[in-house]
Design an enzyme around this catalytic site. Sequence first.
Site, PDB file in Angstrom:
ATOM      1  CB  CYS A   1      -3.029  -5.788   7.132  1.00  0.00           C
ATOM      2  SG  CYS A   1      -1.897  -7.126   6.812  1.00  0.00           S
TER       3      CYS A   1
ATOM      4  CD  GLU B   1       2.546  -4.406   1.213  1.00  0.00           C
ATOM      5  OE1 GLU B   1       1.312  -4.609   1.295  1.00  0.00           O
ATOM      6  OE2 GLU B   1       3.251  -4.924   0.351  1.00  0.00           O
TER       7      GLU B   1
ATOM      8  N   GLY C   1       0.227   6.304   5.838  1.00  0.00           N
ATOM      9  CA  GLY C   1       0.839   5.866   4.577  1.00  0.00           C
ATOM     10  C   GLY C   1       0.613   6.855   3.444  1.00  0.00           C
TER      11      GLY C   1
ATOM     12  N   GLY D   1       1.608   0.182   7.492  1.00  0.00           N
ATOM     13  CA  GLY D   1       0.848   0.839   8.551  1.00  0.00           C
ATOM     14  C   GLY D   1      -0.494   1.311   8.030  1.00  0.00           C
ATOM     15  CB  SER D   2      -2.970   3.588   9.520  1.00  0.00           C
ATOM     16  OG  SER D   2      -2.114   4.693   9.690  1.00  0.00           O
TER      17      SER D   2
END
Length: 514
Positions: A301, A267, A250, A245-246
Amino acid sequence: MTVEKTKQIVMDGLGLKERNSGVYYGQWMGSEGKKTIESFCPINGSFLGSVTQGEESDYEKVIIAAQKAFKVWSVIPAPRRGEIIGEIGAELLKNKELLGKLVSLEVGKTISEGAGEIQEAIDIANFAVGLSRQLYGLTIASERPDHRLMEQWHPLGTIGVITSFNFPAAVWAWNALIAAVVGNVTIWKPSSSALLTAVAVSRIANRVMERNGLPPIFLLVCGSGRTVGNLLVNDKRVSLISFTGSTKVGRSVGEQTAARFGKSILELGGNNCAVVTSKAQIDLAVKGVAFGAMATAGQRCTSTRRVLVHSSIYPEFIAKLTEVYSKVNIGSPLDSSVIVGPLVNNGAVEDFKKTVTEAKEQGGRILFGGKTITIPQNENGCFVQPTIIEVPKQKGIVLEETFAPILYLMKFDSMDEAISIHNGVPQGLSSAIFSTDMREIELFISSLGSDCGIVNVNTSTAGAEIGGAFGGEKETGGGRESGSDSWKYYARRQTVTINYGYDIPLSQGIVFPV
Ligand code: NAD
């Protein structure tokens, strides 16, 4: 095909109802009295279906089921575990078209990208089958006589998988299928923007477990990040949190997990850049950059967010790239001629508008796009124009990831300058160089070149294959998932020393005369 028609075929085909249970702990939680999260289609804003949320007491049932299942699953020989994962891959393949279309309906991917998303999950299942016979440990030469020294890899136990909306099935598969083949049990907390996909995929995986008489190892708990996500992150019974995620969320997930000495795979966001040198094949570079920046409407991403172009080819590159942009068909992703669909929701459209305004205020010049679009028949859809903004300097908003098809264009004169700009952002996920010069390429992929986890030569920043380890450095979080030896993240390494002699010889020449 219209949204309504596609919805009917997909929901019937996958057995989804208007209201679906969002928690699985060996059985699906009863829906009565439960709060729901509604899923809306970004193509036209219509209601797709709803999913019930888990509360703390439901979460507790999920954890207990996970711990019980681990005791059975983890001792099944890995090659047999692989066979089961293979069956899940086969079931996903049978349902590929329906699931792919569900992804299109729920998050707005084109039909081709929706199918690709499910193919990625199938590919990972196949990879996991092979891996099930290759979970190797080392045997190490011992310095002591009559001693054996070796490493073995044990499963971790219960793993929490928190996923982003933009790869609503593939990211689950990267984690859950590899974790499963290693012997773990996973609890999935999907994005609230892609819950129907999560329910459909979980049902398929769990049906395979049930028909084989095996315990539930693919648990699901839908709910908001702040409630259910938070429970998972702070639960000591969950050995590893794999978070996609962001960077903003994160960072806090990573801190909370570390505070309880849990392991994490992070990630997070990217700010991916393509460098186009004076030696590039320009048409190839234009194609690679256009795909990287516009595919999935800039919501990967790995989407190309910055392009650095050598000053000697700058005008030609701009002319060719804007020409490609002007021909792109934007609209309903269910129409096979469309290559740019909607953003995921109205919030994402607001972020797009805000970013375009800020970029202009900071000296950016719009070379293409910059506006929202209304598509006839889908007036309530979340459509924006793919946008190219020329920026004089890399600063301000350019340093941030905006999840939309916005490409910042900059000029450079030397490779040193290009690498310095390229690496001058907080994120470090994916990168690309377009060049035919061996020395430029080797410099870019060397330790003094791109600082990213992924580097591409003459191809796009986006579009990774499952065979390689996937992930990035710096504020992208440092995690690795998917192929290569990423499976080791889901395992604990144990060093084993066995003495089969009649004495206790010590290492480092130490004597202990008792
Ligand atoms: P997001 O950070 O908004 O949400 C991701 C997940 O976190 C969701 O399931 C959400 O419910 C959950 N969450 C939110 N608050 C939480 C909390 N306090 N505790 C625990 N969980 C919480 O991200 P998004 O908008 O769904 O996805 C887009 C982002 O994901 C982009 O930044 C993108 O770059 C990133 N992403 C990274 C990768 C990668 O591999 N590096 C892959 C895909 C997406």
